[in-house]
Design a protein around this motif. Structure first.
Motif, PDB file in Angstrom:
ATOM      1  N   VAL A  72       0.861  -1.181   0.000  1.00  0.00           N
ATOM      2  CA  VAL A  72       0.000   0.000   0.000  1.00  0.00           C
ATOM      3  C   VAL A  72       0.900   1.233   0.000  1.00  0.00           C
ATOM      4  N   GLU A  73       0.699   2.087  -1.003  1.00  0.00           N
ATOM      5  CA  GLU A  73       1.508   3.304  -1.108  1.00  0.00           C
ATOM      6  C   GLU A  73       1.187   4.256   0.057  1.00  0.00           C
ATOM      7  N   PRO A  74       2.121   5.193   0.358  1.00  0.00           N
ATOM      8  CA  PRO A  74       1.822   6.179   1.404  1.00  0.00           C
ATOM      9  C   PRO A  74       0.569   7.020   1.110  1.00  0.00           C
ATOM     10  N   ASN A  75       0.240   7.175  -0.165  1.00  0.00           N
ATOM     11  CA  ASN A  75      -0.968   7.943  -0.510  1.00  0.00           C
ATOM     12  C   ASN A  75      -2.235   7.078  -0.448  1.00  0.00           C
ATOM     13  N   GLY A  76      -2.091   5.833  -0.025  1.00  0.00           N
ATOM     14  CA  GLY A  76      -3.242   4.966   0.122  1.00  0.00           C
ATOM     15  C   GLY A  76      -3.529   4.063  -1.064  1.00  0.00           C
ATOM     16  N   GLU A  77      -2.718   4.120  -2.123  1.00  0.00           N
ATOM     17  CA  GLU A  77      -2.946   3.263  -3.294  1.00  0.00           C
ATOM     18  C   GLU A  77      -2.565   1.830  -2.944  1.00  0.00           C
ATOM     19  N   ASP A  78      -3.495   0.908  -3.154  1.00  0.00           N
ATOM     20  CA  ASP A  78      -3.285  -0.507  -2.797  1.00  0.00           C
ATOM     21  C   ASP A  78      -3.022  -1.290  -4.065  1.00  0.00           C
ATOM     22  N   HIS A  79      -1.810  -1.911  -4.146  1.00  0.00           N
ATOM     23  CA  HIS A  79      -1.442  -2.708  -5.338  1.00  0.00           C
ATOM     24  C   HIS A  79      -2.032  -4.128  -5.287  1.00  0.00           C
ATOM     25  N   TRP A  80      -2.628  -4.545  -4.209  1.00  0.00           N
ATOM     26  CA  TRP A  80      -3.208  -5.886  -4.102  1.00  0.00           C
ATOM     27  C   TRP A  80      -4.321  -6.099  -5.117  1.00  0.00           C
ATOM     28  N   ASN A  81      -5.036  -5.010  -5.439  1.00  0.00           N
ATOM     29  CA  ASN A  81      -6.181  -5.121  -6.342  1.00  0.00           C
ATOM     30  C   ASN A  81      -5.836  -4.811  -7.789  1.00  0.00           C
ATOM     31  N   GLU A  82      -4.525  -4.628  -8.104  1.00  0.00           N
ATOM     32  CA  GLU A  82      -4.151  -4.259  -9.471  1.00  0.00           C
ATOM     33  C   GLU A  82      -3.793  -5.478 -10.327  1.00  0.00           C
ATOM     34  N   HIS A  83      -3.586  -6.641  -9.747  1.00  0.00           N
ATOM     35  CA  HIS A  83      -3.172  -7.834 -10.502  1.00  0.00           C
ATOM     36  C   HIS A  83      -3.953  -9.040  -9.982  1.00  0.00           C
ATOM     37  N   ARG A  84      -4.006 -10.063 -10.807  1.00  0.00           N
ATOM     38  CA  ARG A  84      -4.694 -11.282 -10.386  1.00  0.00           C
ATOM     39  C   ARG A  84      -3.892 -11.986  -9.299  1.00  0.00           C
ATOM     40  N   LEU A  85      -4.573 -12.760  -8.490  1.00  0.00           N
ATOM     41  CA  LEU A  85      -3.976 -13.474  -7.365  1.00  0.00           C
ATOM     42  C   LEU A  85      -3.739 -14.942  -7.748  1.00  0.00           C
ATOM     43  N   VAL A  86      -2.648 -15.521  -7.289  1.00  0.00           N
ATOM     44  CA  VAL A  86      -2.273 -16.915  -7.613  1.00  0.00           C
ATOM     45  C   VAL A  86      -3.073 -17.852  -6.713  1.00  0.00           C
ATOM     46  N   THR A  87      -3.703 -18.898  -7.320  1.00  0.00           N
ATOM     47  CA  THR A  87      -4.491 -19.862  -6.550  1.00  0.00           C
ATOM     48  C   THR A  87      -3.986 -21.305  -6.689  1.00  0.00           C
ATOM     49  N   GLN A  88      -3.096 -21.596  -7.645  1.00  0.00           N
ATOM     50  CA  GLN A  88      -2.575 -22.970  -7.792  1.00  0.00           C
ATOM     51  C   GLN A  88      -1.206 -22.913  -8.453  1.00  0.00           C
ATOM     52  N   ILE A  89      -0.243 -23.659  -7.859  1.00  0.00           N
ATOM     53  CA  ILE A  89       1.140 -23.714  -8.358  1.00  0.00           C
ATOM     54  C   ILE A  89       1.568 -25.180  -8.439  1.00  0.00           C
ATOM     55  N   LEU A  90       2.294 -25.506  -9.503  1.00  0.00           N
ATOM     56  CA  LEU A  90       2.916 -26.824  -9.655  1.00  0.00           C
ATOM     57  C   LEU A  90       4.401 -26.667  -9.350  1.00  0.00           C
ATOM     58  N   TRP A  91       4.840 -27.271  -8.228  1.00  0.00           N
ATOM     59  CA  TRP A  91       6.248 -27.224  -7.832  1.00  0.00           C
ATOM     60  C   TRP A  91       6.964 -28.492  -8.314  1.00  0.00           C
ATOM     61  N   ARG A  92       8.155 -28.295  -8.862  1.00  0.00           N
ATOM     62  CA  ARG A  92       9.042 -29.410  -9.228  1.00  0.00           C
ATOM     63  C   ARG A  92      10.315 -29.270  -8.405  1.00  0.00           C
ATOM     64  N   ILE A  93      10.494 -30.240  -7.447  1.00  0.00           N
ATOM     65  CA  ILE A  93      11.603 -30.186  -6.492  1.00  0.00           C
ATOM     66  C   ILE A  93      12.313 -31.534  -6.515  1.00  0.00           C
ATOM     67  N   GLY A  94      13.526 -31.540  -7.012  1.00  0.00           N
ATOM     68  CA  GLY A  94      14.324 -32.770  -6.989  1.00  0.00           C
ATOM     69  C   GLY A  94      13.640 -33.946  -7.647  1.00  0.00           C
ATOM     70  N   GLY A  95      12.974 -33.750  -8.759  1.00  0.00           N
ATOM     71  CA  GLY A  95      12.286 -34.833  -9.444  1.00  0.00           C
ATOM     72  C   GLY A  95      10.909 -35.141  -8.885  1.00  0.00           C
ATOM     73  N   THR A  96      10.476 -34.430  -7.845  1.00  0.00           N
ATOM     74  CA  THR A  96       9.152 -34.630  -7.259  1.00  0.00           C
ATOM     75  C   THR A  96       8.248 -33.468  -7.646  1.00  0.00           C
ATOM     76  N   GLN A  97       7.023 -33.771  -8.048  1.00  0.00           N
ATOM     77  CA  GLN A  97       6.044 -32.755  -8.422  1.00  0.00           C
ATOM     78  C   GLN A  97       4.982 -32.655  -7.326  1.00  0.00           C
ATOM     79  N   ILE A  98       4.759 -31.425  -6.881  1.00  0.00           N
ATOM     80  CA  ILE A  98       3.772 -31.159  -5.822  1.00  0.00           C
ATOM     81  C   ILE A  98       2.873 -30.025  -6.281  1.00  0.00           C
ATOM     82  N   VAL A  99       1.564 -30.224  -6.184  1.00  0.00           N
ATOM     83  CA  VAL A  99       0.579 -29.193  -6.548  1.00  0.00           C
ATOM     84  C   VAL A  99       0.119 -28.507  -5.260  1.00  0.00           C
ATOM     85  N   GLN A 100       0.243 -27.178  -5.249  1.00  0.00           N
ATOM     86  CA  GLN A 100      -0.163 -26.379  -4.083  1.00  0.00           C
ATOM     87  C   GLN A 100      -1.384 -25.540  -4.457  1.00  0.00           C
ATOM     88  N   LYS A 101      -2.474 -25.792  -3.756  1.00  0.00           N
ATOM     89  CA  LYS A 101      -3.680 -24.986  -3.935  1.00  0.00           C
ATOM     90  C   LYS A 101      -3.729 -23.935  -2.837  1.00  0.00           C
TER      91      LYS A 101
END
Length: 422
Positions: free
Chosen positions: A321-350
């Motif tokens: 949130v800017e000092p003038n009160g501008e909130d950047h949280w509402n300017e871009h879409r929010l992430v809801t699901q990620i596919l992680w690849r760690i050491g040959g293992t795949q994990i889905v995070q919701k």
């Protein structure tokens, strides 16, 4: 012209086919201009071999070998050389022993008498008597002892056979015969009689001193039992110390890991340095643009050495949130699901997107490269659905601009170096 070996050359001695082959080789040698000097030399040698064949090689000289010298024992042999008789002579002439009677200076005795005397039928049938006599010439049969028979042999009474021994009694099964102990050879009655005899044979003073000595021994044993039977004085010795066990080896504590390189696969217009999301500056975020409403932005994280990952914490939006009160949280879409690849293992995070972030627990996976593929995003709650009335009115967020990108405000990977003790 002379042939090899100084033999005269006569054309009449050459066969027509041979002469024709010689003329063909001569024509080729004289007319073929493509022959190299080596080929011409070879053709000339072949032509000479056809016309002037090489003479046969001379026979090898005979090899002369000196006669071997005879040993002394061979030179002194007085016997003349023997010749092989012809078959007719060997059949007609009678057999004569080699050497005769003078062969070594001795006399040869015939093995069988002339004429031989044969034994009668029996164990030695067919053996000359002379051979049988010589076989036992030095052996004499033993002479049996002379048997003396008394005159009254008829009056001697025969000896009766001893009665058969009675069988050894055996105890029935289950009732073993008790055996006398090896240390108790005398019965109890006899042993008591012996002790009484010995006591009676002792002198008077011994019979009085024995009970007194027994009483003293019993008293001394009781005193030892009551007093502990040992000296209670302390012994000078160093105090006993217990060696402390070594401290247990503990694994290093899990802390946030800083990567060596962070790169992003996003369309043009995205953030130039996505690695800023690992810092503490909340005004920096990873912004990845979207084309035709499709996500699938990829973030690649590389470490200098292998690490063991135990957890990942992510802020799925631009939480600033800017000092003038501008909130950047509402300017871009929010992430809801990620596919992680760690050491040959795949994990889905919701993820349920909140400003506090979301944490994913990892089962201690060792790796050196981690990739995160953004699979799904959604609009912030403050942004109306596309097609709503008056989008962006009164300074509010425009849904069309919000759908053009998604943002990640902060990322923290928790773990430890892979070389630490687990």
């Amino acid at each position: 012209m002379a042939q090899k070996g100084d033999l005269p050359l006569d054309p009449a001695d050459i066969a027509p086919a041979h002469a024709k082959r010689i003329h063909s080789q001569v024509d080729q040698f004289l007319t073929d201009r493509t022959l190299s000097p080596e080929d011409e030399y070879a053709a000339m040698n072949a032509l000479l071999n056809e016309v002037l064949p090489a003479p046969a090689p001379p026979p090898p000289p005979p090899i002369e070998r000196p006669a071997p010298e005879l040993e002394d024992w061979a030179r002194d042999d007085p016997r003349p050389a023997q010749t092989v008789p012809s078959p007719q002579a060997s059949v007609a002439a009678p057999w004569t022993p080699v050497g005769g009677a003078e062969g070594g200076g001795g006399k040869v005795t015939p093995a069988f008498p002339d004429p031989p005397v044969w034994l009668p039928d029996g164990d030695h049938a067919g053996i000359p008597a002379t051979v049988e006599e010589d076989r036992y010439a030095l052996w004499h049969p033993p002479q049996p002892d002379e048997l003396t028979v008394p005159d009254d042999v008829a009056d001697i009474a025969p000896v009766d056979d001893p009665p058969p021994a009675s069988p050894t009694p055996t105890a029935p099964l289950g009732n073993p015969i008790p055996a006398t102990a090896p240390w108790d050879p005398q019965p109890a009655r006899q042993r008591g009689h012996s002790l009484a005899t010995m006591w009676g044979s002792l002198p008077g003073w011994a019979r009085i001193a024995a009970p007194v000595a027994a009483v003293l021994v019993v008293a001394l044993a009781g005193a030892l039992v009551i007093g502990g039977g040992h000296d209670s004085a302390p012994i000078d010795a160093p105090p006993l110390t217990a060696e402390a066990p070594p401290p247990p080896t503990t694994a290093p504590a899990d802390t946030p890991l800083l990567p060596q390189n962070v790169s992003a696969d996003c369309p043009a217009g995205s953030s130039d340095n996505p690695g800023l999301i690992f810092g503490s500056d909340k005004s920096q975020a990873w912004i990845c643009t979207r084309i035709y409403g499709v996500d699938n932005g990829v973030l690649t994280i590389e470490f200098k050495e292998p690490v063991v990952v135990s957890a990942i914490t992510i802020v799925p939006g631009f939480d600033y949130v800017e000092p003038n009160g501008e909130d950047h949280w509402n300017e871009h879409r929010l992430v809801t699901q990620i596919l992680w690849r760690i050491g040959g293992t795949q994990i889905v995070q919701k993820i349920n997107p909140t400003r506090g972030g979301a944490t994913l627990t990892i089962p201690n996976i060792a790796t050196q490269i981690i990739t995160a593929t953004i699979q799904r995003t959604e609009r912030p709650p403050a942004v109306p659905n596309q097609g709503g009335p008056l989008p962006g009115i009164l300074g509010g967020p425009d849904a069309g601009q919000v759908d053009g990108s998604f943002a990640v405000g902060h990322l923290s990977i928790i773990g430890r170096p892979a070389g630490g003790t687990a």
